[in-house]
Design an enzyme around this catalytic site. Sequence first.
Site, mmCIF file in Angstrom:
data_model
loop_
_atom_site.group_PDB
_atom_site.id
_atom_site.type_symbol
_atom_site.label_atom_id
_atom_site.label_comp_id
_atom_site.label_asym_id
_atom_site.label_seq_id
_atom_site.Cartn_x
_atom_site.Cartn_y
_atom_site.Cartn_z
ATOM 1 N N ARG A 81 6.437 27.676 21.121
ATOM 2 C CA ARG A 81 5.557 28.705 22.084
ATOM 3 C C ARG A 81 4.680 28.798 19.753
ATOM 4 N NH1 ARG A 81 7.389 34.526 22.408
ATOM 5 N NH2 ARG A 81 5.511 35.441 22.571
ATOM 6 N N HIS A 125 -0.683 38.304 19.136
ATOM 7 C CA HIS A 125 0.878 38.833 18.410
ATOM 8 C C HIS A 125 1.326 39.079 17.403
ATOM 9 C CE1 HIS A 125 5.560 36.813 18.926
ATOM 10 N NE2 HIS A 125 5.380 38.358 17.564
ATOM 11 N N GLU A 170 4.559 41.791 23.309
ATOM 12 C CA GLU A 170 5.695 42.958 23.151
ATOM 13 C C GLU A 170 4.737 43.818 23.385
ATOM 14 O OE1 GLU A 170 8.587 42.376 20.639
ATOM 15 O OE2 GLU A 170 10.120 40.669 21.866
ATOM 16 N N ASN A 292 11.403 38.686 26.429
ATOM 17 C CA ASN A 292 12.053 37.632 25.233
ATOM 18 C C ASN A 292 13.206 39.361 24.972
ATOM 19 O OD1 ASN A 292 9.350 36.965 24.509
ATOM 20 N ND2 ASN A 292 8.977 38.805 22.944
ATOM 21 N N TYR A 294 16.715 40.678 23.101
ATOM 22 C CA TYR A 294 17.796 40.340 22.217
ATOM 23 C C TYR A 294 19.307 41.092 21.915
ATOM 24 C CZ TYR A 294 13.248 37.863 19.825
ATOM 25 O OH TYR A 294 12.628 37.661 19.473
ATOM 26 N N GLU A 364 11.313 34.400 24.368
ATOM 27 C CA GLU A 364 11.945 34.232 22.856
ATOM 28 C C GLU A 364 13.294 34.711 23.719
ATOM 29 O OE1 GLU A 364 10.603 36.796 19.883
ATOM 30 O OE2 GLU A 364 8.612 36.667 20.574
HETATM 31 C C1 GBH Z 1 10.746 40.351 18.385
HETATM 32 O O1 GBH Z 1 10.740 41.802 18.725
HETATM 33 C C2 GBH Z 1 9.245 39.520 18.110
HETATM 34 O O2 GBH Z 1 8.227 39.472 19.104
HETATM 35 C C3 GBH Z 1 9.426 38.494 16.779
HETATM 36 O O3 GBH Z 1 8.283 38.960 16.065
HETATM 37 C C4 GBH Z 1 10.021 39.353 16.241
HETATM 38 O O4 GBH Z 1 10.750 38.046 14.920
HETATM 39 C C5 GBH Z 1 12.211 38.472 17.238
HETATM 40 O O5 GBH Z 1 11.459 39.391 18.012
HETATM 41 C C6 GBH Z 1 12.861 39.417 15.717
HETATM 42 O O6 GBH Z 1 12.552 40.477 16.002
HETATM 43 O O7 GBH Z 1 18.405 48.720 16.931
HETATM 44 O O8 GBH Z 1 19.833 47.814 18.188
HETATM 45 O O9 GBH Z 1 18.429 48.702 18.727
HETATM 46 C C7 GBH Z 1 12.217 42.231 18.499
HETATM 47 C C8 GBH Z 1 11.946 43.373 20.234
HETATM 48 C C9 GBH Z 1 13.266 45.362 20.045
HETATM 49 C C10 GBH Z 1 14.375 43.543 18.979
HETATM 50 C C11 GBH Z 1 14.169 46.269 19.413
HETATM 51 C C12 GBH Z 1 15.397 44.286 18.371
HETATM 52 C C13 GBH Z 1 16.257 47.214 18.625
HETATM 53 C C14 GBH Z 1 17.594 47.043 18.106
HETATM 54 N N1 GBH Z 1 13.736 43.822 19.214
HETATM 55 N N2 GBH Z 1 15.556 45.883 19.574
HETATM 56 S S1 GBH Z 1 18.947 47.987 17.829
#
Ligand code: GBH
Length: 455
Positions: A81, A125, A170, A292, A294, A364
């Site tokens: 991707r 993106h 996103e 995605n 995290y 992701e």
């Molecule tokens: C993605 O977005 C992006 O699509 C990508 O480009 C980027 O490189 C990758 O993630 C890594 O950042 O402070 O603990 O609450 C990230 C989405 C949403 C993940 C907000 C982190 C906050 C963490 N993000 N989240 S916290």
Amino acid sequence: SSNGPGTALPRFPEDFLWGVSTSAHQIEGAVDLRGRSVWDSFSATPGRVKDGSTADVACDHYHRYREDVALIRDLGVGAYRFSVSWPRVQPTGAGQVSERGLDFYDRLVDELCAAGVRPVPTLFHWDTPLVLEEAGGWRRRDMAERFAQYAAVVAERIGDRVPTWITLNEPAEHTLLGHALGEHAPGHRMLFDALPVAHHQLLAHGLAVQALRAAGAADIGIANSHGPTWAASDEPADREAADFYDLLLNRLFADPLLLGRYPDGIAELLDSPGLDADLKVISAPLDRYGVNYYQPTMVGAPGTGPGEFSGVPFPPELPFAPREIEGFPRTDFGWPVVPDAFAELLLDFRARYGDRLPPLLITENGCSYEGLDDQERIAFLDGHLRALHRALAAGVDVRGYFVWSLLDNFEWAEGYRRRFGLVHVDYDTLERTPKASYAWLRQALRDQKFSPSGD
Ligand code: GBH
């Protein structure tokens, strides 16, 4: 049987799609060979990117894509991707098309196909052409038509070899960080006045789906960021705040896409003529829904907690306040590592949308850690894949999983300080070095007897 990186992962379905993700602005470089984007001007503004860096060179993937495709092939995944840079294809965002820009994606797609790797392009993106931003950008409704025209141009050129499309990455982050809080490009701090930016992106998605279908695309999705939202306590004020944050992160985009309506209260705030007709376009059936993931987020009632978010003062006028999640390991970025929350999210999502939910792709999942012997990344991936397997076993229809990211890259407002790659990049020499996690994933895919070509 015991769990953990020391033992083999449970078996995933044979046709499960394994992949890695990147995005254009974060890896390509070759800034002189494309139009400028909002991230170029944002990075040039002192104080915006924490290490003062730009993505002018980044990983120089534009010139080194053959080496990078070889790394993908040798890893043994079946899909890649990547994103297409709108200003590389249309330097001013409309009209004039750059043949040189299109040629790059043409070559990349050919190289992937020759390596037996499925290309999964994302059309946007976050790198909006600067000329369009200066004319009003995503605050303007006609961005949606411009985006659909751009989508048609790309599909015409590479669509014959693209099995799966992703429209947007996103839009929630792009709205919240880019337009409401101003921490990402284009740096607007509009708070709730940023809502039209959400609607215009959704409409852009819907019109792009029409354009892609007209060009013969059979498999289309979108990549949204999602995560469980936890209340700081059971107090009603904290629960209310968590429900509101959940609405912004998990429902503001998913409800219109999957149910054809905005969550209660949002349509009134949008006050947009023709909303019902727009929602018909936005909710056209999708073949895939990209998630995605995290980390989970904890919020409390407004005005409570530390008053900052990721080190940045948090606007007290918003109806929720972010809180630290204690008791879990953290990545170098400070994000809590909570694999169970991944399963929780997928089960909640399935419960919320039921049969309206298309098959999911995890577009992701990944983490930032320093070092080549990245045992923490191995533990992260191992834990999240086990959680994903539990969700599959519980009946959630997930068809694929993409690691963020193939390479260390330009991590937006953090610059090069955060490393998400399975492959290390030396930013002086641009040399690529696979990390321990790369070898681990390759072995895990062999243990799965996964075959990229599907036989
Ligand atoms: C993605 O977005 C992006 O699509 C990508 O480009 C980027 O490189 C990758 O993630 C890594 O950042 O402070 O603990 O609450 C990230 C989405 C949403 C993940 C907000 C982190 C906050 C963490 N993000 N989240 S916290």
